[in-house]
Write a protein that holds these residues in place. Sequence first.
Motif, PDB file in Angstrom:
ATOM      1  N   THR A 159       0.810  -1.223   0.000  1.00  0.00           N
ATOM      2  CA  THR A 159       0.000   0.000   0.000  1.00  0.00           C
ATOM      3  C   THR A 159       0.841   1.270   0.000  1.00  0.00           C
ATOM      4  OG1 THR A 159      -0.170  -0.150   2.377  1.00  0.00           O
ATOM      5  CG2 THR A 159      -2.022  -0.998   1.090  1.00  0.00           C
ATOM      6  N   ARG A 168      -5.667   5.005  -3.413  1.00  0.00           N
ATOM      7  CA  ARG A 168      -6.454   3.774  -3.412  1.00  0.00           C
ATOM      8  C   ARG A 168      -7.893   4.090  -3.022  1.00  0.00           C
ATOM      9  NH1 ARG A 168      -7.401  -0.819   0.116  1.00  0.00           N
ATOM     10  NH2 ARG A 168      -6.106   0.072   1.758  1.00  0.00           N
ATOM     11  N   ASP A 227     -11.186   2.419  -1.918  1.00  0.00           N
ATOM     12  CA  ASP A 227     -11.581   1.150  -1.324  1.00  0.00           C
ATOM     13  C   ASP A 227     -13.109   1.101  -1.236  1.00  0.00           C
ATOM     14  OD1 ASP A 227     -11.794  -1.200   0.070  1.00  0.00           O
ATOM     15  OD2 ASP A 227     -10.901  -0.416   1.925  1.00  0.00           O
ATOM     16  N   ASP A 234     -13.430   0.256  -6.717  1.00  0.00           N
ATOM     17  CA  ASP A 234     -12.047   0.002  -6.304  1.00  0.00           C
ATOM     18  C   ASP A 234     -11.130   0.551  -7.378  1.00  0.00           C
ATOM     19  OD1 ASP A 234     -12.495  -1.366  -3.889  1.00  0.00           O
ATOM     20  OD2 ASP A 234     -13.013  -3.179  -5.003  1.00  0.00           O
TER      21      ASP A 234
END
Lengths: 224, 259
Positions: free
Chosen positions: B3, B9, B11, B27
């Motif tokens: 990560t 990112r 999520d 995502d």
Amino acid sequence: MADFLPELGRAAPRLADGLLVTVEATVLGAALALVLAYALGLLSRSARPPVRGAARLVVEFFRGTSLYVQLFWLFFALPMLGFRLEPLACGVLALGLNFGAYGSEVVRGAVAAVPRAQTEAAIALGMGPALRLRRVVLPQAHALMVAPFKNLLIQLLKATPLLSLVTVPDLTFQIDQLRSSTGATAASYLLLLGLYFGLAVVLSLGMNALERAAKARAGQEGGV
Amino acid sequence: MPTEDLAVRFDRVTKRYGDHTVLDGLDLEVARGERVTLIGPSGSGKTTILRLLMTLERVTDGVIHVAGQPFSHMPGRTPGKLVPASERHLAGRRRRIGMVFQQFNLFPHMSVLDNVVEAPVHVLGESRDEAARRARDLLELVGLADKVDARPTRLSGGQQQRVAIARALAMRPEILLLDEVTSALDPELVAEVLDVLRDVAHRTDITLLCVTHEMGFARDVSDRILMFDGGRIIESGPADELLEAPTEERTRAFLGSVR
Ligand SMILES: Nc1ncnc2c1ncn2[C@@H]1O[C@H](COP(=O)(O)OP(=O)(O)O)[C@@H](O)[C@H]1O
Ligand SMILES: [Mg+2]
């Protein structure tokens, strides 16, 4: 009429004093109104509902109750609660509260009229809420405020004769004295009209210059 | 991918306006230094993704991470639980990200130079001299060294957009978001803006997230292209592959419509 001009000559110093008091009430009342307009206008856009609600309530109260009644309340009722203010102070306070409430709507509207995209650009540059307001939104809002503020300022000037009702020796008060001593009602009041008109023109010209400067600064016209 | 190597990112991010769901459990991962272009028909949610990342909108559900840390959210009172980020939490982190808008959104009450100097001085606390020196360098980079004292409203759209690019870069963002930055321009002004952006892409290692209908530009700068439809990624791949040989019928139809 034959007696009017010599009487006028003798009254001139008192008229000048009255003119000064009118100017003083206008300037101080407008200064207080400006401060309140900003405070109430910005608070009424607060993200916190209680703050916003309180600001709205204050604004609605001072807009909804007449200037006349507010002035009389400050002059006649407040002393009964143990607070005695000078007549001029009562006048300035009443003008400031009343016109501050109206002015807050000008501030609120002008801030709301600055495009949301300006705030978003500032957010994208990492600017926090206070910085965004001070550096991005308010400078652009100012240009939109000057014209409505000009109207309010002239209205405030025109409201100052009310102060003579609570013994403030303003222009109206002094001319009224002249009228009683000469009996020349038409001439006295004509003079009064002329003097207020003159004051209004001076204020108007000053505000027009401010408006041009503010617009140039906001990049709306002129500029480099 | 670990990560910490991810610039961004998403999520399971959901965004709803009222009962209209724009993104449904999206995502999305973008590596550090990666150049990603989002394409897709109007209304497919591309702008929404950039605006969520810039925190101009709040997510309805899910979490956005930036540089391996929760960004849209922060740790709450209960250990292990995330709560929506406060303005204070965001204030420090937003400056990792810069954004250039379709409509430029320059500050009309400031000169070109002041537009670029404003945030470095007032947000990063740089001295005015230092910030002005860097701003002149950046304005030189975008080809506007002779316009430092002009008001933005006096510039062409292409010039304004180049100032906006300099303004965003002045904050040294790690991630730059470009939302259809040439869509509001007259056709003859598009190239000057895209040239500047190609230059930025080649000279820096900035992470780029870009929404555009300019497929030539997308091919030149992007490592990866994501095709969106209805708030979902329906196809993704290296720029050449996706543009040359799209596998999805909707991608083919879309590419046909913009060429
Ligand atoms: N503030 C908003 N309120 C309601 N609906 C919105 C809002 N912003 C975007 N939408 C809707 O979200 C969908 C996606 O919009 P957007 O992200 O702008 O798409 P794109 O950039 O791909 O054209 C559209 O259907 C749009 O109408
Ligand atoms: Mg869009």
